[in-house]
Scaffold this motif. Structure first.
Motif, mmCIF file in Angstrom:
data_model
loop_
_atom_site.group_PDB
_atom_site.id
_atom_site.type_symbol
_atom_site.label_atom_id
_atom_site.label_comp_id
_atom_site.label_asym_id
_atom_site.label_seq_id
_atom_site.Cartn_x
_atom_site.Cartn_y
_atom_site.Cartn_z
ATOM 1 N N PRO A 1 0.822 -1.216 0.000
ATOM 2 C CA PRO A 1 0.000 0.000 0.000
ATOM 3 C C PRO A 1 0.859 1.269 0.000
ATOM 4 O O PRO A 1 1.947 1.293 0.565
ATOM 5 C CB PRO A 1 -0.792 -0.092 1.306
ATOM 6 N N SER A 2 0.362 2.311 -0.614
ATOM 7 C CA SER A 2 1.037 3.610 -0.609
ATOM 8 C C SER A 2 0.832 4.281 0.744
ATOM 9 O O SER A 2 -0.155 4.020 1.438
ATOM 10 C CB SER A 2 0.468 4.511 -1.703
ATOM 11 N N GLY A 3 1.742 5.146 1.088
ATOM 12 C CA GLY A 3 1.618 5.893 2.331
ATOM 13 C C GLY A 3 2.970 6.199 2.929
ATOM 14 O O GLY A 3 4.010 6.009 2.297
ATOM 15 N N ASN A 4 2.964 6.692 4.151
ATOM 16 C CA ASN A 4 4.186 7.043 4.859
ATOM 17 C C ASN A 4 4.562 5.906 5.802
ATOM 18 O O ASN A 4 3.828 5.595 6.731
ATOM 19 C CB ASN A 4 3.990 8.344 5.640
ATOM 20 N N TYR A 5 5.716 5.320 5.545
ATOM 21 C CA TYR A 5 6.185 4.180 6.321
ATOM 22 C C TYR A 5 7.178 4.623 7.377
ATOM 23 O O TYR A 5 7.948 5.566 7.174
ATOM 24 C CB TYR A 5 6.850 3.144 5.406
ATOM 25 N N ASN A 6 7.151 3.914 8.504
ATOM 26 C CA ASN A 6 8.121 4.104 9.570
ATOM 27 C C ASN A 6 8.660 2.716 9.915
ATOM 28 O O ASN A 6 7.882 1.799 10.192
ATOM 29 C CB ASN A 6 7.454 4.732 10.797
ATOM 30 N N VAL A 7 9.979 2.573 9.855
ATOM 31 C CA VAL A 7 10.633 1.315 10.187
ATOM 32 C C VAL A 7 11.591 1.596 11.332
ATOM 33 O O VAL A 7 12.432 2.497 11.231
ATOM 34 C CB VAL A 7 11.396 0.737 8.973
#
Length: 162
Positions: free
Chosen positions: A134-140
């Motif tokens: 999915p598109s969006g803002n990722y945080n790892v």
């Protein structure tokens, strides 16, 4: 469920519109989010703007300030602030984590244990994500802890849009 699907469609449409306007994807931000037994001296993500269907590698370099013989790395992945996945692996050596539902894999190259004080060490996380994520803002995030004293060794937090 309909709200999630609608949100995904809006995010996908926004990303497609940005591509049509010729805008380049935003670069990632990577921070040292803690202190511990490894003084981080370098944090890098390649490519600097990860893309769906392409591998992304997170590198952390530093100098050991304490001996680490064993421990864990706690991994967490969030999308737009919602926790999607968490797992742990050994802080020493190489570990491979297969993500659920066919959403790729993570290979962690950890410390060369036992470490020695003053030694240069590096950690690498290789993410292989399919183009269907999915598109969006990722945080790892990656938090390394040492087993015998349960003390923090390092903390790295990466944020990037897909």
């Amino acid at each position: 469920m309909i709200a999630i699907a609608a949100s995904m469609l809006v995010l996908a449409a926004s990303a497609m519109a940005a591509n049509l306007r010729g805008e380049s994807p935003a670069a990632a931000t990577i921070i040292d989010c803690g202190s511990g037994g490894m003084k981080l001296t370098g944090l890098n993500l390649y490519p600097t703007a990860p893309a769906k269907g392409q591998p992304a590698n997170l590198y952390a370099n530093g100098t050991m300030t304490e001996v680490v013989s064993a421990g864990k790395i706690q991994l967490a992945v969030a999308l737009d602030g919602v926790n999607l996945y968490s797992d742990s692996c050994n802080i020493c050596g190489t570990s491979k984590i297969t993500l659920p539902l066919g959403f790729g894999s993570i290979t962690m190259d950890g410390l060369r244990c036992p470490t020695t004080v003053g030694a240069s060490e590096h950690i690498q996380m290789a993410l292989n994500l399919p183009s269907a994520v999915p598109s969006g803002n990722y945080n790892v995030s990656m938090i390394g802890t040492e087993s015998s004293q349960n003390s923090n060794v390092f903390c790295v937090d990466a944020q990037f849009p897909l």
